[in-house]
Design an enzyme around this catalytic site. Structure first.
Site, PDB file in Angstrom:
ATOM      1  N   GLN B 226      75.073  54.644  70.047  1.00 42.62           N
ATOM      2  CA  GLN B 226      74.144  55.909  70.485  1.00 42.62           C
ATOM      3  C   GLN B 226      75.421  56.944  71.025  1.00 42.62           C
ATOM      4  O   GLN B 226      75.018  58.182  71.281  1.00 42.62           O
ATOM      5  CB  GLN B 226      73.400  55.686  71.850  1.00 42.62           C
ATOM      6  CG  GLN B 226      72.386  54.549  71.558  1.00 42.62           C
ATOM      7  CD  GLN B 226      71.386  54.339  72.531  1.00 42.62           C
ATOM      8  OE1 GLN B 226      71.047  52.975  73.090  1.00 42.62           O
ATOM      9  NE2 GLN B 226      71.006  55.247  73.716  1.00 42.62           N
ATOM     10  N   ARG B 373      65.937  53.603  78.338  1.00 43.07           N
ATOM     11  CA  ARG B 373      65.006  55.054  78.065  1.00 43.07           C
ATOM     12  C   ARG B 373      64.734  55.603  79.411  1.00 43.07           C
ATOM     13  O   ARG B 373      63.840  55.889  79.863  1.00 43.07           O
ATOM     14  CB  ARG B 373      63.693  54.343  77.711  1.00 43.07           C
ATOM     15  CG  ARG B 373      63.120  55.464  76.816  1.00 43.07           C
ATOM     16  CD  ARG B 373      62.011  54.852  75.914  1.00 43.07           C
ATOM     17  NE  ARG B 373      61.441  55.928  75.210  1.00 43.07           N
ATOM     18  CZ  ARG B 373      60.368  55.938  74.191  1.00 43.07           C
ATOM     19  NH1 ARG B 373      60.132  54.771  73.663  1.00 43.07           N
ATOM     20  NH2 ARG B 373      59.899  57.068  73.646  1.00 43.07           N
ATOM     21  N   CYS B 374      65.873  56.069  80.046  1.00 45.06           N
ATOM     22  CA  CYS B 374      65.776  56.934  81.394  1.00 45.06           C
ATOM     23  C   CYS B 374      67.057  57.213  81.516  1.00 45.06           C
ATOM     24  O   CYS B 374      68.171  56.920  81.278  1.00 45.06           O
ATOM     25  CB  CYS B 374      65.302  55.949  82.509  1.00 45.06           C
ATOM     26  SG  CYS B 374      66.280  55.189  83.638  1.00 45.06           S
ATOM     27  N   GLU B 743      62.091  60.239  77.642  1.00 48.61           N
ATOM     28  CA  GLU B 743      61.969  59.143  78.352  1.00 48.61           C
ATOM     29  C   GLU B 743      60.834  59.341  79.290  1.00 48.61           C
ATOM     30  O   GLU B 743      60.595  58.396  80.200  1.00 48.61           O
ATOM     31  CB  GLU B 743      63.340  58.966  79.142  1.00 48.61           C
ATOM     32  CG  GLU B 743      64.679  58.440  77.977  1.00 48.61           C
ATOM     33  CD  GLU B 743      65.888  58.692  78.424  1.00 48.61           C
ATOM     34  OE1 GLU B 743      66.278  59.757  79.490  1.00 48.61           O
ATOM     35  OE2 GLU B 743      67.116  58.035  77.932  1.00 48.61           O
TER      36      GLU B 743
END
Lengths: 155, 790
Positions: B226, B373-374, B743
């Site tokens: 990523q 996802r945060c 997110e």
């Protein structure tokens, strides 16, 4: 040992080890990489293909078990005149994000629509419950499969 | 705040606000996505990793001779071999060290011990079984509480000066002011809860294909990353390779969710093997390897206390948090913040004092602490405050919605500085919550709940109002390993008026190829279909820190807008030249440059693009391209109000989400369709964690959630249906007013689901059930509450 698999309509004859998994056969011998490997344990459905029209998980099936049979992968969905209605509907309804589960989802959808051209939302959710998607929350996948069914009924 | 926004460009341009169908879908729907494992190179070898079956053990010896003798095995790599190249250890993203291949001890089950490189992946797996490792088992630590006990065995005896298992201590806020407020309070309400260990488990596992040219030293590494640019720099530091000779290519990525941010030992070993052998080496994890060894998330043990007045006004918040870090401290997070952005735990409420104390401990579990996802631990923070506020409502006898309205930061208080140092940019929280409550029919549901209780049925209504802090971040405060958390965009407009936009971030399914093209289309009027977006190749994109923590739109999206404006400035001058007018008299709208007050005189962006290479004013440099590095002035603060209704079976503890209403305000929505898709996904992740998804260990440290049969992920059958609402409060400091959304729902929704289940049984006196709310846990809570007379 030598096996012949009809892969998306074309006969493929190869020497394989008896332990070769069907998904590896498709990806390496068949050189078709649209079938993905997600979990190795039949749990996620990323490797789903159609075996004589029925969805199977190719990560836990041996290639030799497909000898003499017909396998359809995502690459075999497209029609001569363009996209399969499922492919068009997945794009139109935003039924995919990372795209990794998408081939499996579309193939399960194709098998469902073959048997049940106008599935309810619950019908679709049950049919795809062997396939995991980590991105979409399934809402738009369900919508896409039902939209494709409606499109196929009118065309 | 407005309820919706309208696009300013026509559909054929497809700028901001249009639900443009995704460009990237064209290859995915026909099976022509190119993910990591789809890449092959001539002469390519395959690598498999031997992992420790024990969570804590001394390695007495490793015998690789039988494995090396297998036909088709090219090399067997051990830590001892890597040590000769100074590669047995590597730095983590939090500045700790992590073993690449174990040399002295193994410290978690699944740790990398050796690797086999062979001509065929099946042969590599066969040979792993022939490696003999003599392990001497050591005491195992499976919880941070155990880890910090005085007699605990020292896990990181490899680190000089490390005398305990404490990883870090960190605090935020004002302890003294908080104590004063607590002393004055009418009531103190507390909640202890564990946010369990979870794993992002994207459907594609991690892997790489390393191709090092022994003649030139050029290392081309295809990698599920990523953050390809940051990884390139880390590789240069770890391996001592010159950075210009390292090219990281992140191809199509089958989901990331934070799992693909860190550097993993497999990447390093495959690259070293390719360097030594002189052939390309591919390594792809199995699912089990992914679950037991790569970046986990959460695992926060939290205690929160609110100081309140009798009528429900919050005076202060006190939080103590203990994190389970596993064997190596490998959180992917900004350097200054040892517990990520957990100190945003004051949430959406206006009160003057807070004190947040954090500690982390080593355990014999996998390393990680990724932001699943945060935005760096904000999920844990949001969960704690929303659970705590709900608990306070019960204890004070106030409605859970009313206590929120009573304490919300008001619209006229923005920009709002929180007691732990965040400056929230914009928001209208009361409108958001009111809209969500109206949509679900809150008052009616409360009446139904009361009637149902009389009949012995349990109905629960759960609320969560979250505020995120995303888009890291301003260079003054935010860096990873010293690298400032800026991001960039390079835009080239070709002579025919078509454009290519290159970015330092990397999409993993978020639709960057479409949304970032829409930003350029909006600014310049070039049709969105004429703009190609390129990411994920460090040789061919400008530097950036990557896609995670919802930072792509707040940072790279801003860069795309700013670089478009730089291009527009030059294009305006060229248009003035073509139209023989003054620069200041030129207006740009929907791709047409016209002279103010003279509508007939105009040229198009395509005309100007051609002129940039053929017909320029004297003294102007040829070409129409630019690059911009964006350093955000602040974080952005998306927020939302979620309301969930559940039915809980009193006899079995089984619960079902009857309705999920989610109102999100993420500022300006670039592509509403994609935004909604992101919210659907996040609401599902929140449901997963609240209901079933967690990584489990037994007392011996065996990871029992090591495959998708034991690590439960919801399918379409269990997943609830979602009803989405929106408001739009643009970020005042972002060039296009966007805040980021990828997110939000993962951050906000777990508390809503859990609050709903607790609400269903709160009348019995139940105040907490730790996630996941498995039926047996809910059933036990009901039973013990009844037994104590609740």
């Amino acid at each position: 040992m030598q096996i012949t698999v009809t892969l998306n309509g074309s006969d493929q004859t190869h020497d394989v080890e008896p332990r070769t998994l069907l998904v590896d056969f498709i990806r390496t011998k068949g050189e078709l990489t649209g079938t993905h490997i997600g979990c190795d344990t039949t749990s996620c459905g990323a490797c789903t293909v159609l075996l004589d029209g029925t969805p199977v998980k190719s990560c836990t099936m041996l290639a030799v078990q497909a000898d003499g049979r017909a396998v359809t992968t995502v690459e075999g969905l497209k029609r001569a005149d363009g996209l399969h209605p499922l492919q068009a509907a997945f794009k139109q309804e935003h039924g995919l994000q990372c795209g990794f589960c998408t081939p499996g989802m579309m193939l399960v959808g194709a098998a469902l629509l073959e048997q049940n051209p106008a599935p309810t939302e619950d019908d679709v959710r049950w049919a795809i419950s062997g396939n995991i998607c980590r991105c979409t929350g399934y809402m738009n996948i369900v919508k896409a499969i039902r939209a494709a069914g409606a499109e196929m009924a009118t065309s | 705040m407005t309820l919706t926004q309208k696009p300013s460009t026509p559909p054929e341009i497809g700028g901001i606000g249009h639900s443009v169908r995704r460009h990237e879908d064209d290859r995915f729907i026909v099976g022509q996505g190119r993910y990591l494992d789809d890449h092959t190179l001539p002469g390519m070898l395959h690598m498999a990793i031997l992992r420790s079956p024990l969570p804590h053990a001394r390695i007495n010896s490793i015998d690789t001779s039988a494995a090396a003798a297998v036909d088709g095995v090219v090399a067997v790599v051990t830590g001892e071999l890597l040590a000769q190249y100074n590669l047995a250890w590597m730095p983590t993203l939090s500045g700790d060290t992590q073993a690449v291949l174990a040399t002295d001890k193994v410290r978690f089950q699944g740790q990398e011990v050796a690797a086999v490189v062979a001509t065929d992946p099946y042969i590599a797996e066969d040979a792993l079984e022939l490696i003999e490792v003599d392990y001497e088992p050591l005491p195992v630590i499976t919880s941070p509480q155990q880890s910090l006990a005085a007699d605990a065995v020292l896990i990181r005896d490899d680190k000089e000066g490390q005398t305990s298992n404490l990883v870090y201590e960190w605090e935020a806020g004002d302890g003294a002011a908080t104590e004063v407020a607590f002393a004055r309070a009418d009531r103190v309400v507390s909640l202890e809860t564990h946010y369990p260990r979870s794993h992002p488990s994207p459907l594609e596992t991690c892997g790489c294909l390393a191709d090092v040219n022994s003649a030139t030293g050029q290392a081309t590494i295809y990698m599920t990353s990523q953050a390809p640019h940051a990884i390139r720099t880390v590789f240069a530091m770890v391996a001592g390779l010159p950075e210009q000779n390292i090219r990281i290519i992140s191809p199509d990525i089958g989901g990331g969710f934070g799992n693909k941010v860190p550097v993993y030992p497999g990447y390093v070993v495959a690259t070293a093997a390719s360097l030594v052998i002189g052939k390309p080496v591919k390594w792809v994890e199995s699912r089990s390897e992914n679950l037991i060894s790569t970046g986990f998330a959460r695992d926060y043990h939290m205690k929160g206390e609110l100081a309140l007045t009798n009528d429900g006004r919050i005076l202060a918040l006190r939080v103590q948090m203990l994190s389970d870090q596993g064997a190596f401290y490998a959180d992917a997070q900004p350097t200054q913040f040892r517990a990520g952005l957990f100190h945003v735990v004051t949430g959406s409420y206006d009160f003057p004092a807070a004190h947040v104390q954090c500690r982390g401990a080593y355990t014999n579990k996998a390393p990680g602490g990724v932001a699943y996802r945060c935005s760096f631990r904000i999920t844990e923070a949001s969960y704690l405050i929303e659970r705590l506020v709900q608990t306070a409502a019960y204890e004070l006898g106030i409605d859970p919605a009313d206590i929120r309205f009573k304490n919300f930061i008001q619209p006229d208080q923005f920009p709002y500085e929180t007691p732990t140092g965040f400056v929230y940019d914009s928001g209208d929280y009361p409108t958001a919550l009111r809209s969500a409550l109206d949509a679900i029919g809150y008052e009616k549901l409360r009446a139904e709940q009361a009637a149902a209780r009389d009949e012995g049925r349990f109905v629960g209504i759960g609320i969560a109002h979250f505020t995120e802090a995303v888009g890291a971040g301003p260079s003054k405060k935010y860096d990873i390993l010293g690298l400032k958390m800026i991001d960039s965009a390079e835009l080239r407009v070709h002579p025919t008026g078509k454009a290519i936009l290159k970015l330092g971030v990397r999409s993993q399914g978020q639709g960057h190829e479409t949304t970032f093209a829409q930003i350029v289309a909006d600014e310049l009027g070039i049709p969105v279909t004429d703009i190609k977006v390129v990411e994920g190749d460090t040789d061919n994109t400008p530097y950036g820190l990557g896609t995670y923590a919802s930072r792509s739109t707040p940072v790279a999206g801003a860069a795309a807008a700013v670089v478009s404006r730089k291009i527009a400035d030059k294009a305006r001058k060229i248009a003035a030249h073509l139209l023989e007018a003054a620069d200041d008299d030129i207006e740009l709208q929907n791709g047409v440059f016209s002279v103010k007050g003279t509508p007939g005189r105009s040229v198009t962006i395509a005309d100007v693009s051609l002129a940039a290479y053929t017909n320029l004013p004297d003294g102007m440099e040829y070409g129409l391209e630019d690059v911009h590095y964006y350093d955000p002035p602040n974080l952005t603060y998306p927020y939302g109000s979620y309301v969930v209704v559940v039915d809980v079976d009193p006899e079995t503890g089984v619960w079902k989400a009857r309705r999920v209403v989610a109102l999100d305000d993420c500022g300006v929505r670039i592509n509403p369709m994609i935004v909604e898709g992101q919210i659907h996904g996040g609401l599902t992740e929140g449901f997963a964690k609240s209901s079933m998804q967690w990584i489990t260990f037994d007392e011996e440290g065996n990871c029992s959630g090591s495959n998708f049969m034991d690590y439960l992920i919801p399918t379409a059958w269990e997943t609830p249906r979602f009803e989405l609402l929106e408001t739009c409060t643009p970020s005042p400091h972002h060039p296009i007013g966007a805040k980021g959304v990828g997110e939000s729902a993962t951050v906000g929704s777990p508390a809503a689901y859990v609050n709903a289940v607790i609400d269903a049984v709160a009348h019995l006196g139940v105040r907490n059930i730790d996630m996941p709310l498995l039926p047996d846990r809910v059933w036990s809570a009901i039973q013990s509450a009844r037994a104590t007379g609740g």
